[in-house]
Design a protein around this motif. Structure first.
Motif, short mmCIF file in Angstrom:
data_model
loop_
_atom_site.label_atom_id
_atom_site.label_comp_id
_atom_site.label_asym_id
_atom_site.label_seq_id
_atom_site.Cartn_x
_atom_site.Cartn_y
_atom_site.Cartn_z
N PRO A 1 -4.89 -15.84 4.59
CA PRO A 1 -4.66 -14.40 4.64
C PRO A 1 -5.72 -13.63 3.86
O PRO A 1 -6.08 -14.01 2.75
CB PRO A 1 -3.28 -14.23 4.00
CG PRO A 1 -2.77 -15.57 3.70
CD PRO A 1 -3.81 -16.58 3.97
N GLY A 2 -6.22 -12.56 4.45
CA GLY A 2 -7.22 -11.75 3.78
C GLY A 2 -8.60 -12.36 3.73
O GLY A 2 -9.50 -11.83 3.06
N ASP A 3 -8.82 -13.47 4.45
CA ASP A 3 -10.10 -14.16 4.41
C ASP A 3 -11.23 -13.23 4.86
O ASP A 3 -11.09 -12.47 5.82
CB ASP A 3 -10.04 -15.37 5.35
CG ASP A 3 -11.07 -16.44 5.00
OD1 ASP A 3 -11.97 -16.15 4.20
OD2 ASP A 3 -10.95 -17.55 5.55
N ILE A 4 -12.36 -13.29 4.15
CA ILE A 4 -13.54 -12.52 4.52
C ILE A 4 -14.46 -13.42 5.35
O ILE A 4 -14.86 -14.50 4.91
CB ILE A 4 -14.30 -12.02 3.28
CG1 ILE A 4 -13.38 -11.19 2.39
CG2 ILE A 4 -15.52 -11.19 3.70
CD1 ILE A 4 -12.85 -9.93 3.03
N ILE A 5 -14.81 -12.97 6.57
CA ILE A 5 -15.61 -13.75 7.50
C ILE A 5 -17.01 -13.14 7.57
O ILE A 5 -17.15 -11.92 7.71
CB ILE A 5 -14.97 -13.74 8.90
CG1 ILE A 5 -13.48 -14.11 8.84
CG2 ILE A 5 -15.73 -14.66 9.84
CD1 ILE A 5 -13.22 -15.48 8.27
N THR A 6 -18.03 -13.99 7.51
CA THR A 6 -19.41 -13.54 7.64
C THR A 6 -19.97 -13.98 8.99
O THR A 6 -19.82 -15.15 9.38
CB THR A 6 -20.29 -14.14 6.52
OG1 THR A 6 -19.79 -13.72 5.25
CG2 THR A 6 -21.74 -13.67 6.67
N VAL A 7 -20.58 -13.05 9.70
CA VAL A 7 -21.20 -13.34 11.00
C VAL A 7 -22.60 -13.89 10.75
O VAL A 7 -23.42 -13.26 10.06
CB VAL A 7 -21.28 -12.08 11.87
CG1 VAL A 7 -21.89 -12.40 13.23
CG2 VAL A 7 -19.89 -11.46 12.04
N THR A 8 -22.89 -15.07 11.27
CA THR A 8 -24.23 -15.64 11.07
C THR A 8 -25.25 -14.93 11.96
O THR A 8 -24.90 -14.26 12.93
CB THR A 8 -24.23 -17.15 11.40
OG1 THR A 8 -23.87 -17.35 12.76
CG2 THR A 8 -23.26 -17.90 10.50
#
Length: 241
Positions: free
Chosen positions: A173-180
């Motif tokens: 929950p609340g995970d921050i995702i980075t786009v490569t």
């Protein structure tokens, strides 16, 4: 849309939230006290019988019933603030139950693959140096893996939107995702969430939005259901030993 609401200054903030949430409805809506409603796949859904239960361990359960359907929100605490939902979280969850061809279907935000994102406008940081892409890999701060997205990018190389092409597994929950790609600095959040805006002796109020997955694996039923712009207002709380 016109709202006929009588309120005290003490409830002003919560009522402003309710008014904003319902202002996009094209038909006239009169809010009740207490009230629970949202847009289910872009169609207004309103609970006709709503109760909140506070258990001895501190977690809260809100149940809203409509004809042959039920929405349930489970929150790990009653503190004012936001509680994010994801597939590996079994404390902060949302569920939808409905009847389909005489079969009870359960849609869950937990015990399902993927992050179950709310994707209307999830970008936190637009980043730089990107080009539009299909099935772009991502990285996770909290251990999720396999999520791939399709990206929309403006002329300045900034990511303006993402849609899921592959859901991945194990997102918190609340995970921050980075786009490569680009300069590896475009980010968005797992943001299905329940927010408590007010909790007093008279009831609990807040907002919610979530996407839930069909747990029955019925091939003829929708795989996902989405509740957006949801709000609950002044729901009386029943204490459960």
């Amino acid at each position: 849309m016109f709202f006929k609401i009588y309120f005290t200054m003490k409830r002003l903030f919560s009522l402003i939230v309710i008014l904003i949430v319902f202002s996009s409805c094209s038909d006239e809506v009169t809010t009740n006290t207490p009230g629970f409603q949202a847009f289910k796949d872009d169609v207004l859904w309103r609970g006709i019988d709503v109760k909140a239960y506070l258990y001895a361990d501190g977690h809260l359960r809100i149940v809203a019933l409509a004809q042959n359907e039920q929405v349930e929100l489970n929150i790990s605490d009653t503190e004012v603030g936001s509680y994010y939902l994801a597939s590996i979280d079994d404390e902060n969850t949302a569920e939808f139950r409905t009847n389909f061809n005489d079969e009870i279907l359960n849609y869950l935000t937990f015990d399902a693959n993927g992050p179950l994102l709310y994707l209307s406008n999830p970008v936190l940081t637009a980043g730089t140096g990107y080009t539009e892409g299909f099935s772009v890999p991502t990285t996770s701060l909290n251990g999720g893996s396999g999520l791939r997205v399709n990206t929309k990018v403006n002329d300045n190389g900034m990511v303006t939107g993402v849609t899921i092409s592959s859901p991945g597994v194990g997102y918190a929950p609340g995970d921050i995702i980075t786009v490569t790609g680009g300069n590896d600095n475009a980010k968005f959040k797992i943001s299905s969430e329940i927010t408590i805006t007010d909790f007093t002796e008279t009831g609990i109020s807040g907002t919610f939005r979530f996407t839930a997955k069909n747990a029955n694996f019925n091939p003829f039923a929708d795989e996902l259901v989405s509740f957006q712009n949801g709000a609950f207002y002044n729901i009386p709380v029943i204490f459960v030993e």
